[in-house]
Structure formats: structure tokens, C-alpha cells
Write a protein that holds these residues in place. Structure first.
Motif, PDB file in Angstrom:
ATOM      1  N   THR A  34       0.832  -1.203   0.000  1.00 44.43           N
ATOM      2  CA  THR A  34       0.000   0.000   0.000  1.00 44.43           C
ATOM      3  C   THR A  34       0.859   1.243   0.000  1.00 44.43           C
ATOM      4  O   THR A  34       0.495   2.261  -0.617  1.00 44.43           O
ATOM      5  N   ILE A  35       1.981   1.188   0.635  1.00 47.70           N
ATOM      6  CA  ILE A  35       2.847   2.366   0.743  1.00 47.70           C
ATOM      7  C   ILE A  35       3.349   2.803  -0.628  1.00 47.70           C
ATOM      8  O   ILE A  35       3.469   3.992  -0.917  1.00 47.70           O
ATOM      9  N   ILE A  36       3.622   1.817  -1.489  1.00 42.88           N
ATOM     10  CA  ILE A  36       4.054   2.131  -2.851  1.00 42.88           C
ATOM     11  C   ILE A  36       2.912   2.795  -3.612  1.00 42.88           C
ATOM     12  O   ILE A  36       3.110   3.765  -4.345  1.00 42.88           O
ATOM     13  N   ALA A  37       1.694   2.280  -3.421  1.00 36.92           N
ATOM     14  CA  ALA A  37       0.537   2.853  -4.101  1.00 36.92           C
ATOM     15  C   ALA A  37       0.327   4.293  -3.688  1.00 36.92           C
ATOM     16  O   ALA A  37       0.023   5.165  -4.525  1.00 36.92           O
ATOM     17  N   GLU A  38       0.489   4.566  -2.383  1.00 40.28           N
ATOM     18  CA  GLU A  38       0.303   5.946  -1.912  1.00 40.28           C
ATOM     19  C   GLU A  38       1.367   6.860  -2.490  1.00 40.28           C
ATOM     20  O   GLU A  38       1.066   8.005  -2.872  1.00 40.28           O
ATOM     21  N   ALA A  39       2.546   6.357  -2.612  1.00 42.06           N
ATOM     22  CA  ALA A  39       3.637   7.179  -3.143  1.00 42.06           C
ATOM     23  C   ALA A  39       3.406   7.499  -4.621  1.00 42.06           C
ATOM     24  O   ALA A  39       3.574   8.649  -5.064  1.00 42.06           O
ATOM     25  N   VAL A  40       3.025   6.482  -5.378  1.00 43.63           N
ATOM     26  CA  VAL A  40       2.774   6.707  -6.807  1.00 43.63           C
ATOM     27  C   VAL A  40       1.583   7.631  -7.005  1.00 43.63           C
ATOM     28  O   VAL A  40       1.608   8.544  -7.843  1.00 43.63           O
ATOM     29  N   GLN A  41       0.563   7.415  -6.211  1.00 48.98           N
ATOM     30  CA  GLN A  41      -0.631   8.276  -6.327  1.00 48.98           C
ATOM     31  C   GLN A  41      -0.280   9.721  -6.041  1.00 48.98           C
ATOM     32  O   GLN A  41      -0.776  10.630  -6.709  1.00 48.98           O
ATOM     33  N   GLN A  42       0.602   9.905  -5.055  1.00 48.93           N
ATOM     34  CA  GLN A  42       1.010  11.278  -4.714  1.00 48.93           C
ATOM     35  C   GLN A  42       1.799  11.907  -5.859  1.00 48.93           C
ATOM     36  O   GLN A  42       1.650  13.093  -6.135  1.00 48.93           O
ATOM     37  N   MET A  43       2.624  11.094  -6.540  1.00 50.34           N
ATOM     38  CA  MET A  43       3.383  11.621  -7.675  1.00 50.34           C
ATOM     39  C   MET A  43       2.466  12.089  -8.803  1.00 50.34           C
ATOM     40  O   MET A  43       2.771  13.029  -9.527  1.00 50.34           O
ATOM     41  N   LEU A  44       1.329  11.411  -8.941  1.00 51.38           N
ATOM     42  CA  LEU A  44       0.429  11.694 -10.077  1.00 51.38           C
ATOM     43  C   LEU A  44      -0.702  12.636  -9.726  1.00 51.38           C
ATOM     44  O   LEU A  44      -1.441  13.068 -10.613  1.00 51.38           O
ATOM     45  N   ALA A  45      -0.869  12.938  -8.464  1.00 49.84           N
ATOM     46  CA  ALA A  45      -2.048  13.673  -7.995  1.00 49.84           C
ATOM     47  C   ALA A  45      -2.181  15.038  -8.630  1.00 49.84           C
ATOM     48  O   ALA A  45      -3.303  15.529  -8.869  1.00 49.84           O
ATOM     49  N   SER A  46      -1.079  15.679  -8.904  1.00 49.25           N
ATOM     50  CA  SER A  46      -1.145  17.048  -9.443  1.00 49.25           C
ATOM     51  C   SER A  46      -1.371  17.103 -10.950  1.00 49.25           C
ATOM     52  O   SER A  46      -1.471  18.185 -11.524  1.00 49.25           O
ATOM     53  N   GLU A  47      -1.485  15.947 -11.564  1.00 54.24           N
ATOM     54  CA  GLU A  47      -1.650  15.905 -13.027  1.00 54.24           C
ATOM     55  C   GLU A  47      -3.139  15.728 -13.355  1.00 54.24           C
ATOM     56  O   GLU A  47      -3.717  14.661 -13.134  1.00 54.24           O
ATOM     57  N   PRO A  48      -3.778  16.776 -13.887  1.00 58.62           N
ATOM     58  CA  PRO A  48      -5.234  16.697 -14.113  1.00 58.62           C
ATOM     59  C   PRO A  48      -5.664  15.697 -15.189  1.00 58.62           C
ATOM     60  O   PRO A  48      -6.812  15.253 -15.201  1.00 58.62           O
ATOM     61  N   ASP A  49      -4.768  15.359 -16.078  1.00 60.73           N
ATOM     62  CA  ASP A  49      -5.146  14.446 -17.168  1.00 60.73           C
ATOM     63  C   ASP A  49      -4.896  12.977 -16.821  1.00 60.73           C
ATOM     64  O   ASP A  49      -5.108  12.095 -17.650  1.00 60.73           O
ATOM     65  N   ILE A  50      -4.397  12.751 -15.572  1.00 62.84           N
ATOM     66  CA  ILE A  50      -4.085  11.378 -15.184  1.00 62.84           C
ATOM     67  C   ILE A  50      -5.004  10.934 -14.043  1.00 62.84           C
ATOM     68  O   ILE A  50      -5.140  11.634 -13.035  1.00 62.84           O
ATOM     69  N   SER A  51      -5.631   9.795 -14.251  1.00 55.63           N
ATOM     70  CA  SER A  51      -6.434   9.187 -13.175  1.00 55.63           C
ATOM     71  C   SER A  51      -5.711   7.924 -12.711  1.00 55.63           C
ATOM     72  O   SER A  51      -5.157   7.175 -13.532  1.00 55.63           O
ATOM     73  N   PHE A  52      -5.717   7.698 -11.391  1.00 55.71           N
ATOM     74  CA  PHE A  52      -4.944   6.611 -10.820  1.00 55.71           C
ATOM     75  C   PHE A  52      -5.863   5.543 -10.230  1.00 55.71           C
ATOM     76  O   PHE A  52      -6.863   5.847  -9.564  1.00 55.71           O
ATOM     77  N   HIS A  53      -5.514   4.259 -10.498  1.00 54.94           N
ATOM     78  CA  HIS A  53      -6.251   3.130  -9.936  1.00 54.94           C
ATOM     79  C   HIS A  53      -5.254   2.139  -9.372  1.00 54.94           C
ATOM     80  O   HIS A  53      -4.136   1.984  -9.897  1.00 54.94           O
ATOM     81  N   TYR A  54      -5.682   1.444  -8.325  1.00 52.07           N
ATOM     82  CA  TYR A  54      -4.748   0.592  -7.612  1.00 52.07           C
ATOM     83  C   TYR A  54      -5.364  -0.782  -7.400  1.00 52.07           C
ATOM     84  O   TYR A  54      -6.545  -0.905  -7.055  1.00 52.07           O
ATOM     85  N   CYS A  55      -4.547  -1.824  -7.627  1.00 50.09           N
ATOM     86  CA  CYS A  55      -4.968  -3.210  -7.385  1.00 50.09           C
ATOM     87  C   CYS A  55      -3.885  -3.866  -6.531  1.00 50.09           C
ATOM     88  O   CYS A  55      -2.748  -4.035  -6.991  1.00 50.09           O
ATOM     89  N   ASN A  56      -4.214  -4.243  -5.265  1.00 46.61           N
ATOM     90  CA  ASN A  56      -3.220  -4.829  -4.365  1.00 46.61           C
ATOM     91  C   ASN A  56      -3.198  -6.361  -4.463  1.00 46.61           C
ATOM     92  O   ASN A  56      -2.391  -7.005  -3.805  1.00 46.61           O
ATOM     93  N   ASN A  57      -4.090  -6.915  -5.222  1.00 45.56           N
ATOM     94  CA  ASN A  57      -4.133  -8.379  -5.407  1.00 45.56           C
ATOM     95  C   ASN A  57      -3.975  -8.680  -6.890  1.00 45.56           C
ATOM     96  O   ASN A  57      -4.905  -8.471  -7.692  1.00 45.56           O
ATOM     97  N   PRO A  58      -2.824  -9.168  -7.304  1.00 42.93           N
ATOM     98  CA  PRO A  58      -2.598  -9.410  -8.738  1.00 42.93           C
ATOM     99  C   PRO A  58      -3.567 -10.411  -9.340  1.00 42.93           C
ATOM    100  O   PRO A  58      -3.795 -10.388 -10.558  1.00 42.93           O
ATOM    101  N   LEU A  59      -4.169 -11.249  -8.531  1.00 43.90           N
ATOM    102  CA  LEU A  59      -5.134 -12.214  -9.048  1.00 43.90           C
ATOM    103  C   LEU A  59      -6.436 -11.544  -9.494  1.00 43.90           C
ATOM    104  O   LEU A  59      -7.231 -12.159 -10.213  1.00 43.90           O
TER     105      LEU A  59
END
Length: 496
Positions: A14-39
Motif C-alpha cells: 500500500t505504501i508504494i501505491a500511496e507514493a505513486v498516487q502522490q506523484m500523479l495527484a497534481s496531473e489533471p489528465d491522469i487518473s490513478f487506480h490501484y490493485c493490491n491483489n494481482p489475481l
């Protein structure tokens, strides 16, 4: 304006997801989605439809490189979505395997924000352009297919037009085209309806033509040298030497006395439908029906007329077998045939015309047919007709008399064609032919007593020989009254 970008991160941390989301948060043309279970990756992909996927290589649920292979399999919905692999270290071997399995990029996490954004935008833009290109190609293929189908269906209409020309068109040929909702479909519907209408009209015209042919037969048109009945005009005629035939039913009045009007019609039509085809079969033309009789002409002469007359008597004999089987009275007909010059054409007035024949020869033939009742003959011909026969030996012919028919002053020679008689009558007339001919010879030489003896011999064998009896009666009258000085062995129509 930048195309929208959808990023999907697959990572169990989850910590990686939060970090990546924070990197992308300021970009209005980018929407972020997260899946913690590869299955659950494919399920999430169906929901968010990413334009780029970030995937960690180290996860407890599934080995990272195996997931790369799964996401890149040809039947997976992620097959073409750009895939950036995230690894905890720069390992050339793992990087090579990731690229071998289909990864588009490789980053050590966590990457620099600027670099991550650049790679996301690059791969997403490439993927978006790929989708646009595929969409354009699909649209082009569809347009090409539609154009090809359009051309194919245009050709179907062209083929249908050719089929109409060949009288082979069927509406099902245009079933696919008719279903179109554009101008081509409308054309196909109009074309099909037009052909149906034309077919209906053609059928109506064919029925009308068939109906007209019953009133104005094809052989009549050919004789008048006309292509169509609409070309026939009042006064059209052909003048030539032809054989003419008159026939009627003997004692029709007596036969019809006990019939209702409907029964009379049925009887006449039953008779005419049997004998009339023999006129056509022998190249004749029925000029008109005369109640129980008919008048016909034979443009090619006497042979056709006599053959038709004999055939008519054969049809009557066959009809009589049916009548006798039903308990009905048999019928007899008389036929007269003469050859001479006449005019055959259209008479009447502007609103009503019909075919007819005109000539003194026509009147003579009508009188000749009347003589069949007096002479007891089935088929009478004139000497002129006999002379026109190409092979007179083919027939059994008996000379009857020189007589003057009503309306004429010159005598005509009258013969009967014995081939038209029923078998029993023909046999008796042929058996007594030598005595009959000798009687005629004596009669013409004024040896009346000897002539009568010959005719009495005929009657002793054939009591129903009407002609032999007429000669006996005539001889008795001459013997009792005396032979006139200007006598030329010529009889009259009323009394032989």
C-alpha cells in the motif's frame, strides 16, 4: 489538450501505491487506480480500462514474471496495454526476461517523479495512438466492406435487370438489397415492385392475348399477313384460290327439340371441340361457326380440305361411341368442299368486325353441303375439287351426278368421298360401285330401263343407298312423262 491517461498500479504494498498516487495527484489528465491483489488484475482492468499498467515484480500471490506473461497473452484484454515493470533493483537478467515476456518498460522503484510521468505519458500516448489507428483501420475496413457490399448489391440489381430481360428474374434475388435503408434499398424495392407489376400486366396481357386468339386465331393473322390483332383493319382481305368447306349436323332441329337451351349449348360445344381442331391440324382456318355448322377455308387447296373432312368424320364416329354408351342418339354430319377463287377478310363496321369469305364459290359450297342431305352422303366434292387433288387415287371416289344448285345456271359435277363414310356404309358402296357406275353410264346414254336395272341391283344389296333410289325415282318419272328433247341428264337442287 492532452488525451486522458488512466494508470493502474498492481502492487501488494500500500505504501508504494500511496507514493505513486502522490506523484500523479497534481496531473489533471491522469487518473490513478490501484490493485493490491494481482489475481484480481483482469477484473480491475475491465472496470477502469487503463492506458498504462505499472506492475511490481515481487508479490506474494503470484510470481511477477508469470503475471507479465499472463497480461501479455494474446487472449488477455491487457494484451496491447503498455506495461511498465517495477522492480526493487536493477537486475539485467530479470529486466531481459521481463522484456522477453512482453513488458514495454522497466523501472526501479521508486522512480523519479519526472521520469515516471514521462514514461507514463510516452507509453499511454503510444497506446492511445494505437487504439486510434486500429479504430481508424477498423472503420476503414468497415467502410471498404460496406463499399464492397454496396458494389456487390449494385451488381445484384444489374444482374436482376438482365434476368428480367431473360425472363428469369425472381424477387428473392434482391432480398438482401431490399432490406437496406438507403437509396440503393429504395431502388431495389421500387425495382422489385415494378417487376412484379410488369409480371402481373404481362400475365393479364397473355390472358388477353389468349382470349383474343379464341376470337381471332393466329392462323387468321398469318393469312392476312398481320403481326398482331391490333393491326387488323376493317376491309383487310386476301384474294386467292382456296378450298372452302361447309359442314353441319344432320337433323339438328330434331335432335335439339328435346333439349333445354343449356343442353343445346353443351351439345354444340361438345361436338365443335372435337371436330374443330382437325381444321387447324390440316392447315385450315375456321372462318365462322354457323350454329351447329361451320365454314372453313384451306389456303393450300383440296388435299388439306379433304383430309380434314375425313378426320372430322372420324372424330364424330368416336364421339358417337361415347353417346351410344350413354344411351344418347348418334349424330351424323354432312360436309361439302369446293375449290375456287374467293376473298377472305374483315367485314362489319368501325366498332365491330369479323372474318368472312365472299365469292360465288362460297355460295356454291354451301349449296353443296346441303346436297349431302338429299344424296345421303357424308362428304361431297365438286369435279373442280377432284381435279385439284395431288393424288386422287388415294381416295375412294364415287361420281353421283351433274346437277344445278340453287343460284347457278351451269351444272356442276358432284362426287362423294367414300373414305368419310362409316365402315359399313363404305363397304356396301364400294361393293356396289360397278353396278352404280354402269347405271350412271346407261342413264347418261338415255338407256333408262337398263340404268334402272343397275340401280335396282345396287338397292338389292344396299337398300339405304339414297342416290340409287333417287335415280330409280327419276327414271320412273322420265319413263312416265317422256324424256324432254333438251334433256341433258342434269338434276336440280330441290328434286334430283
Amino acid at each position: 489538450m492532452n488525451e486522458p491517461i488512466t494508470v493502474l498500479l498492481i502492487d501488494d504494498q500500500t505504501i508504494i501505491a500511496e507514493a505513486v498516487q502522490q506523484m500523479l495527484a497534481s496531473e489533471p489528465d491522469i487518473s490513478f487506480h490501484y490493485c493490491n491483489n494481482p489475481l484480481q488484475t483482469l477484473k480491475v482492468v475491465q472496470t477502469c480500462r487503463p492506458t498504462v499498467i505499472l506492475q511490481d515484480l515481487v508479490m506474494p500471490q503470484i510470481e511477477g514474471l508469470l503475471l507479465v506473461r499472463l497480461l501479455r497473452s494474446s487472449d488477455a484484454p491487457t494484451h496491447q496495454i503498455p506495461l511498465i515493470v517495477l522492480s526493487s533493483k536493477e537486475d539485467p537478467v530479470i529486466k531481459a526476461q521481463a522484456f522477453e515476456y512482453g513488458a514495454n518498460d522497466y523501472l526501479v522503484k521508486l522512480p523519479d517523479r519526472v521520469e515516471l510521468l514521462a514514461r507514463i505519458r510516452y507509453h499511454s500516448r503510444a497506446y492511445t495512438n494505437l487504439l486510434k489507428r486500429e479504430e481508424a483501420e477498423a472503420l476503414l475496413r468497415q467502410e471498404n466492406e460496406e463499399q464492397a457490399l454496396y458494389i456487390e448489391q449494385v451488381n445484384k440489381i444489374t444482374d436482376a435487370a438482365f434476368a428480367v430481360e431473360q425472363n428469369q428474374f425472381e424477387a428473392k434475388q434482391l432480398d438482401e438489397v431490399v432490406d437496406r435503408q438507403d437509396e440503393l434499398g429504395q431502388l431495389a424495392r421500387v425495382f422489385t415492385q415494378m417487376v412484379k407489376t410488369v409480371k402481373v400486366r404481362e400475365a393479364e396481357l397473355e390472358r388477353l392475348k389468349d382470349s383474343l386468339a379464341r376470337f381471332f386465331p393466329e392462323e387468321y393473322l398469318q393469312f392476312l399477313r398481320k403481326d398482331s390483332v391490333i393491326d387488323v383493319q376493317l376491309g383487310d382481305f386476301v384474294s386467292k384460290t382456296m378450298a372452302v368447306m361447309f359442314s353441319d349436323i344432320r337433323s339438328f332441329t330434331t335432335i335439339s327439340e328435346n333439349m333445354s337451351p343449356r343442353e343445346n349449348f353443351d351439345f354444340i360445344n361438345a361436338y365443335l371441340k372435337r371436330v374443330s381442331p382437325e381444321i387447324r391440324n390440316h392447315y385450315g382456318i375456321i372462318v365462322k361457326f354457323l350454329g351447329d355448322g361451320m365454314m372453313a377455308v384451306f389456303p393450300d387447296g383440296a388435299d388439306d380440305a379433304i383430309a380434314a373432312g375425313i378426320a372430322k368424320h372420324q372424330r364424330v364416329w368416336e364421339y358417337n361411341q361415347q353417346r351410344l354408351a350413354r344411351g344418347d342418339r348418334p349424330i351424323r354430319i354432312g360436309i361439302g368442299i369446293h375449290v375456287g377463287h374467293m376473298m377472305l377478310g374483315m367485314v362489319g363496321e368501325s366498332n365491330r368486325i369479323q372474318g368472312d369469305a365472299f365469292s360465288d364459290n362460297v355460295n356454291l359450297t354451301s349449296r353443296l353441303e346441303g346436297l349431302t342431305k338429299v344424296y345421303g352422303s357424308a362428304l361431297l366434292i365438286t369435279g373442280q375439287t377432284l381435279e385439284q387433288l395431288s393424288n386422287p387415287e388415294a381416295y375412294d371416289v364415287r361420281f353421283l351426278a351433274n346437277t344445278i344448285v340453287k343460284g347457278r345456271t351451269e351444272p356442276i359435277s358432284v362426287y362423294e368421298i367414300l373414305n368419310a363414310e362409316v365402315e359399313a356404309m363404305r363397304t356396301l358402296k364400294l361393293r356396289t360401285l360397278p353396278q352404280f357406275q354402269q347405271g350412271i353410264a346407261y342413264y347418261q346414254d338415255r338407256a333408262l330401263t337398263e340404268a334402272k336395272t343397275c340401280f335396282e341391283q345396287v338397292l338389292s344389296i344396299h337398300p339405304d343407298d339414297r342416290m340409287a333410289q333417287l335415280y330409280c325415282d327419276r327414271i320412273d318419272a322420265l319413263l312416265s312423262q317422256g324424256i324432254p328433247e333438251d334433256w341433258q341428264n342434269v338434276g336440280s337442287f330441290e328434286s334430283f
